[in-house]
Write an enzyme that holds these catalytic residues in place. Structure first.
Site, PDB file in Angstrom:
ATOM      1  N   GLU A 216      -7.612  12.810  -3.384  1.00 25.20           N
ATOM      2  CA  GLU A 216      -8.032  13.060  -4.759  1.00 25.20           C
ATOM      3  C   GLU A 216      -8.310  14.547  -4.994  1.00 25.20           C
ATOM      4  OE1 GLU A 216     -11.306  10.368  -5.232  1.00 25.20           O
ATOM      5  OE2 GLU A 216     -10.010   8.644  -5.538  1.00 25.20           O
ATOM      6  N   GLU A 291      -5.659   3.009  -4.809  1.00 30.59           N
ATOM      7  CA  GLU A 291      -7.012   2.437  -4.778  1.00 30.59           C
ATOM      8  C   GLU A 291      -7.183   1.530  -5.988  1.00 30.59           C
ATOM      9  OE1 GLU A 291     -10.197   5.228  -4.301  1.00 30.59           O
ATOM     10  OE2 GLU A 291      -9.497   5.932  -2.351  1.00 30.59           O
TER      11      GLU A 291
END
Length: 639
Positions: A216, A291
């Site tokens: 991320e 995710e």
């Protein structure tokens, strides 16, 4: 493996595991009466290992513009995330089987750099939960593919996002960029970890399909050269991918956090619009939901996070209908044992530490049992896969333990030794300690009462004046002042006990040192000439620290140890109910279960059966506020 006596004629069948054959051959070698026979058997062992390794089927895992390809055929990845460090190693296989029975064909695994290299150059990939090769081997035996998420930064609600605390000893260090001090440590970690996972890459006959680059990054920084350097480091160490990145499904995150040559993971990809945004950003690589969240994390002081299951069902149904690959983050969370829980902060004065449990409201709960959410997802996935799903594994045994009284014993001051002198306070990392407790002391000269302010308390502090408890200061919210009363001492003794809790693991404030990070003032005057005592409070400290028994603390003084023994006729998983205590740490038979806090919501701490024993067991608590004896019991569930 149990070795047979010489009179036994049944040798292992050809279907025994390779390691069992190897153990047998080595055992025979060292039982052989002559060096020649030993040499011959060891030679056969080496030949056996070579031929079996060569015989492993090597796989091709690639991708085109829209699909992942395994051995030339499209594969839809349905992954469940499990973190080896958060699950007792003896339960790895059970949790992997639980994921498989829910419909997953892949396990995603964060690897925490600071867990594998707790001190500079001291790597551990062999013992207990750190044996990553064993975890990968179990996945392989269970016919599960693996997505590897090795960092160096992983977030994961884990202490400092997996970055080692000891890098914080460098005063001006910068993380997640091409700072040469940081990158030098990253290179050593990659070089060592590559040796572990290289045999398990699919191209080498293993089960690792992809390796993630950073994590991320588009939510944090924009140095694409840094990301490319990480990719090249893996290649230099024999890990040739394929690679992927993970970012939120927004333009700026994808622009800053992706690589042209890597597949795009979305955290999360739950709608056609999310996938369209990623495809627009890079139409030449496949997109998947790296995710998909069946649950969420919980901080101390919050209500338990329990996301709406209907939204989850809708999102997963979309992914299945559109033949998208995805990863459940997490299918099973486990536990932040010891001091491994992280924290969030989105402003300079905010601090949100994570609870010890990483139950995450996941399909498989902290103790390993399936939840209603698990069965909903299992039924849903079964509609979209052709083969019948395996039976759900039998549950792990749980036990209740009747309540017993914890008795107050020694006080923190029995262990305090002011061995370090500093002109002004320094954080614990400067002294080579990770979290735990640091106690600062000074004599007051000039101002001796009034407004005391700590700049900044990381993270929970108790203030004592001439041995008397005055007040507490907690980092969150920026209210770091207490009133010191007038005393009749010429130079009153000020002592500040500071607990370092989890290092921040996400966003802009990750340079997060523990203890007192700058200075202490009294009515605006900077206090000088400090002494410090270091108390790591880890398992080794609890086992080896020598108390000074000549020191007597008043019965009403905080910072006490409590201890007890309890007897078991059987062992099983249990949760120790800490609702009668205040704030502290629990050790059972020397194992650090983690932190408790009556702030809630968590009141019970998970203890696996392997940390208990039949007969007498010892439990030790350190509590920052408790002064009276109270009871503890063992329960079957988290709540």
């Amino acid at each position: 493996m149990q070795f047979r006596k010489k009179s036994d004629t049944n040798l292992p069948s050809p279907f025994f595991k390779r390691d069992d054959w190897y153990d047998l051959l080595i055992n025979l070698a060292y039982q052989s009466p002559t060096d020649m026979k030993r040499f011959l058997i060891l030679g056969i062992s080496a030949l056996f290992l070579f031929t079996t390794a060569s015989a492993q089927q090597k796989h091709s895992f690639t991708f085109d513009k829209t699909s992942f390809m395994l051995d030339g055929k499209p594969i839809r990845i349905i992954s469940g995330e499990i973190h080896p460090a958060r699950v007792p190693a003896e339960y790895w296989r059970h949790r992997i089987q639980m994921a498989k029975a829910m419909g997953c064909n892949t396990i995603a695994a964060y690897i925490f750099w600071n867990y594998q290299e707790p001190e500079p150059g001291k790597f551990d990939f062999q013992t207990g939960n750190k044996n990553i090769a064993r975890f990968l081997q179990i996945c392989k035996e269970e016919k599960m593919w693996v997505i590897m998420r090795p960092g160096p930064y992983v977030c994961a609600e884990w202490d400092l996002g997996g970055i080692p605390y000891w890098l914080l000893k460098i005063p001006d260090i910068k993380f997640r960029c091409l700072d040469p001090r940081y990158m030098d440590a990253v290179k050593k970690y990659f070089q060592r970890f590559a040796q572990v996972i290289k045999p398990f890459m699919a191209v080498n006959g293993g089960n690792i399909l992809m390796v993630q680059i950073e994590n991320e990054y588009g939510s944090y920084g924009n140095d694409r050269q840094y990301l490319e350097t990480l990719r090249k480091l893996w290649i230099q160490n024999g890990i040739h991918g394929p690679f992927y990145t993970s970012d939120g499904p927004t333009e700026y995150m994808l622009d800053a956090g992706s690589l042209d040559s890597a597949a795009i993971g979305l955290d999360s990809g739950g709608s056609p619009e999310d996938f369209a945004t990623a495809a627009k950003h890079n139409p030449n690589v496949p997109v998947f939901s790296s995710e998909t969240y069946p649950g969420w994390l919980t901080h101390w002081g919050e209500a338990w996070q329990r996301p709406d299951t209907n939204n989850l069902k809708k999102e997963v149904e979309f992914l299945l209908k559109d033949n998208k690959s995805f990863n459940f983050y997490v299918i099973h969370g486990g536990t932040n044992f010891g001091f491994t829980a992280g924290a969030n902060a989105f402003s300079p004065t905010q601090y949100q530490p994570d609870i010890t449990s990483y139950d995450y409201d996941a399909p498989v709960n902290e103790q390993g049992s399936p939840t209603p959410k698990y069965f909903m997802l299992r039924r849903l996935i079964q509609q979209y896969v052709s083969d019948p799903l395996p039976e759900v594994p039998a549950p792990i045994k749980t036990i209740e333990i009747p309540g017993f009284e914890m008795e107050r014993g020694l006080n923190l001051w029995n262990y305090i030794k002011y061995s370090v002198h500093t002109p002004q306070p320094e954080p614990v990392e400067a002294f080579g300690q990770n979290q735990g407790i640091i106690v600062y002391s000074t004599r007051l000269i000039g101002h001796k009462s009034g407004t005391l302010k700590i700049w900044e308390p990381h993270d929970y502090a108790l203030i004592f004046l001439n041995g008397e408890f005055i007040d507490t200061v907690y980092r969150d919210g920026g209210k770091w002042e207490v009133k010191l009363p007038v005393t009749h001492e010429k130079n009153p003794l000020l002592e500040i006990v500071v607990e370092g809790m989890g290092h921040i693991n996400f966003a802009q404030f990750m340079i997060d040192r523990k203890g007192i990070t700058d200075r202490v003032t009294l009515n605006g005057m900077t206090l000088m000439n400090w002494h410090a005592a270091l108390l790591p409070m880890d398992e080794n400290f609890i086992r080896t620290a020598k108390p000074d028994l000549s020191i007597h603390s008043p019965a009403g003084k905080p910072c006490n140890f409590f201890k007890a023994e309890f007897n078991l006729t059987e062992t099983g998983d249990t949760y120790f109910d800490m609702s009668h205590f205040s704030k502290g740490i629990v050790y059972v038979n020397g194992h650090n279960l983690g932190r408790y806090w009556n702030k809630g919501p968590q009141q019970r701490l998970y203890c696996p059966a392997s940390w208990l024993r039949k007969g007498t067991n010892q439990i030790l608590l350190f509590d920052f506020r408790q002064v009276e004896n109270a009871t503890v019991s063992g329960m079957r569930t988290l709540w």
